[in-house]
Design an enzyme around this catalytic site. Structure first.
Site, PDB file in Angstrom:
ATOM      1  N   HIS A  57      22.276 -10.584  24.746  1.00  0.00           N
ATOM      2  CA  HIS A  57      23.059  -9.397  24.390  1.00  0.00           C
ATOM      3  C   HIS A  57      24.426  -9.570  25.044  1.00  0.00           C
ATOM      4  O   HIS A  57      24.568  -9.325  26.236  1.00  0.00           O
ATOM      5  CB  HIS A  57      22.400  -8.129  24.935  1.00  0.00           C
ATOM      6  CG  HIS A  57      21.007  -7.902  24.422  1.00  0.00           C
ATOM      7  ND1 HIS A  57      20.728  -7.052  23.381  1.00  0.00           N
ATOM      8  CD2 HIS A  57      19.812  -8.412  24.807  1.00  0.00           C
ATOM      9  CE1 HIS A  57      19.423  -7.045  23.145  1.00  0.00           C
ATOM     10  NE2 HIS A  57      18.835  -7.868  24.000  1.00  0.00           N
ATOM     11  N   ASN A  89      22.285  -4.943  18.797  1.00  0.00           N
ATOM     12  CA  ASN A  89      22.519  -3.591  19.340  1.00  0.00           C
ATOM     13  C   ASN A  89      23.867  -3.470  20.058  1.00  0.00           C
ATOM     14  O   ASN A  89      23.958  -2.984  21.179  1.00  0.00           O
ATOM     15  CB  ASN A  89      21.363  -3.137  20.249  1.00  0.00           C
ATOM     16  CG  ASN A  89      21.137  -4.057  21.435  1.00  0.00           C
ATOM     17  OD1 ASN A  89      21.570  -5.210  21.423  1.00  0.00           O
ATOM     18  ND2 ASN A  89      20.473  -3.572  22.461  1.00  0.00           N
ATOM     19  N   HIS A 225       9.882 -11.526  24.348  1.00  0.00           N
ATOM     20  CA  HIS A 225       9.597 -11.126  25.734  1.00  0.00           C
ATOM     21  C   HIS A 225       8.252 -10.449  25.975  1.00  0.00           C
ATOM     22  O   HIS A 225       8.195  -9.280  26.362  1.00  0.00           O
ATOM     23  CB  HIS A 225      10.727 -10.259  26.288  1.00  0.00           C
ATOM     24  CG  HIS A 225      11.225  -9.157  25.386  1.00  0.00           C
ATOM     25  ND1 HIS A 225      10.396  -8.241  24.770  1.00  0.00           N
ATOM     26  CD2 HIS A 225      12.480  -8.822  25.017  1.00  0.00           C
ATOM     27  CE1 HIS A 225      11.129  -7.404  24.060  1.00  0.00           C
ATOM     28  NE2 HIS A 225      12.394  -7.743  24.191  1.00  0.00           N
ATOM     29  N   ASP A 295      16.887 -12.989  27.232  1.00  0.00           N
ATOM     30  CA  ASP A 295      17.127 -11.558  27.025  1.00  0.00           C
ATOM     31  C   ASP A 295      18.246 -11.087  27.967  1.00  0.00           C
ATOM     32  O   ASP A 295      18.162 -10.028  28.577  1.00  0.00           O
ATOM     33  CB  ASP A 295      15.847 -10.728  27.224  1.00  0.00           C
ATOM     34  CG  ASP A 295      16.006  -9.300  26.688  1.00  0.00           C
ATOM     35  OD1 ASP A 295      17.042  -9.007  26.066  1.00  0.00           O
ATOM     36  OD2 ASP A 295      15.094  -8.490  26.906  1.00  0.00           O
TER      37      ASP A 295
HETATM   38 ZN   LIG Z   1      16.752  -8.065  24.087  1.00  0.00          ZN
END
Ligand SMILES: [Zn+2]
Length: 427
Positions: A57, A89, A225, A295
């Protein structure tokens, strides 16, 4: 040949002293001796394929106070990652074509490493999946709420997977059941509370839904994850098109380590007990886990240093992932074969890019490292804008050199290219 490099390279599943010839950014030949216009002899240093991170991200556009594509990709470069895949996102969320196109163009001007972008699937854009697939590298589905979430109602999961299966793209899924999360939600003040209100049970329920919705669907589906022993056990036996990933923080950290402040381990799904951690780490070692994904989800220290309930969930990790595992391989805690499989080969295979392996015809993406070159991770030497790491003080081995498409990205721990060097890998 443009360039030849020589050293102890990981080729065909093991190490051998050899030369790798590079032409037009690709691996052209692998032989005992080779000479190119430029020849670099790394002696006894290890030459490994560069890592691929299918889950980051970079917060750009929208949250560039936390990270932007330039700082995030620079962190990836120093961590030996030659290609990253960015999640949807951001703000705007990449759920419509124009947002995808804009992100690809703007990231192309900023990125130090090659990159791909995912489109988010929501209840509103299911019918646009075919169009989106012409721009995105894959699709992300959130079945449970997290930071700046785009949710897909599980009633629409089968339909969404069906639509995506008509494209040749992978689906990545955040597996926490939303109704289970809502049912358990109360205000909590610490990590064990966070683990309690997002229990393993919510992950299990969601994985069950995914396995059932994906029956008769042959396209690639990746469960991101996995965080619990129960989740890992459910995935022990599964169809070939279903893969799963584990993060460094879930497989190396546990809540009993009790960081100060506790919010530094606050993440979704939660970091859990030492028992869960061991089960995930064993899953990586014994082959249940296909991929380690960072992540990488940075938040600033100011945002994290508030009371537990108000702190955002997310942990940085793109720069420390490969160096932490290189150290574990050096210590024989993990085999080199497994390390290369979960950090290079399998991630490249899942997203369908010609990287991740030292093999003729693939991109000339390598890391070079000296196993004697171990250090302690310090946040002030890292490159993410967020300025902290949950792995402060952990031993690691950072690559001294990183090559991408035959170009020196990092030489003697110094960046050699400008932002914008990284290329979009694909529609
Ligand atoms: Zn993520």
């Amino acid at each position: 040949m443009d360039l030849t490099i020589e050293g102890k390279a990981f080729v065909n599943g093991g190490f051998s002293n050899c030369c790798i010839g590079i032409k037009d950014g690709k691996i052209h030949q692998i032989k005992k001796t080779l000479k190119g216009d430029e020849h670099i002899d790394f002696g006894n240093k290890l030459i490994l394929p560069a890592g691929i991170d299918i889950h980051v991200h970079f917060r750009d556009p929208g949250f560039t106070n936390k990270e932007d594509f330039s700082t995030g990709s620079l962190a990836a470069a120093f961590g030996g990652i030659s290609c990253i895949f960015d999640m949807p996102n951001t703000s705007p969320q990449t759920v419509i074509t124009i947002a995808l196109t804009d992100k690809i163009i703007s990231s192309g001007k900023k990125s130090y490493v090659d990159f791909g972008v995912y489109a988010g699937v929501t209840d509103q854009n299911i019918n646009e999946i075919m169009t989106l697939s012409t721009k995105c590298s894959g699709f992300k589905i959130y079945l449970g709420s997290t930071t700046n979430t785009l949710l897909l109602n599980k009633k629409n999961l089968k339909k969404g997977l069906n639509e995506i299966s008509k494209t040749n793209k992978i689906t990545l899924i955040h597996a926490e059941d939303e109704s289970c999360l809502i049912k358990n939600k109360v205000k909590v003040t610490d990590l064990s509370g966070h683990n309690r209100i997002r229990p393993a049970n919510c992950e299990e329920l969601s994985i069950k839904d995914i396995l059932s919705a994906s029956k008769n669907i042959n396209s690639k589906i990746h469960i991101c994850h996995v965080s619990s022993c129960e989740g890992m056990e459910m995935l022990r036996e599964r169809p070939n098109n279903i893969s799963c990933g584990v993060t460094p923080h879930h497989s190396l950290l546990n809540i009993e380590l009790s960081p100060d402040p506790q919010t530094h381990y606050k993440v979704n799904p939660p970091i859990r007990t030492i028992f869960d951690k061991e089960s995930l780490f064993n899953g990586i070692k014994n082959g249940i886990v296909d991929v380690i994904e960072s992540d990488h989800a940075p938040h600033t220290l100011d945002e994290k240093d508030v009371d537990f309930d108000n702190a955002p969930s997310g942990i940085p990790g793109v720069e420390t992932m490969l160096p932490l595992f290189l150290y574990l391989a050096k210590k024989n805690i993990m085999s080199w074969q497994r390390l290369i499989s979960v950090l290079c080969e399998k991630p490249a295979e899942l997203v369908g890019i010609p990287k991740g392996k030292i093999e003729v015809g693939r991109d000339a993406d390598f890391i070079v490292g000296d196993i004697k070159d171990e250090c302690k991770i310090k946040s002030n030497i890292l490159h993410s804008k967020c300025g902290w790491t949950p792995f402060e003080g952990w031993p690691a081995i950072f690559p001294s050199h990183v090559f991408v498409r035959g170009e020196k990205l990092i030489e003697d721990h110094e960046i050699q290219v400008k932002q914008g060097f990284g290329k979009f890998v694909g529609e």
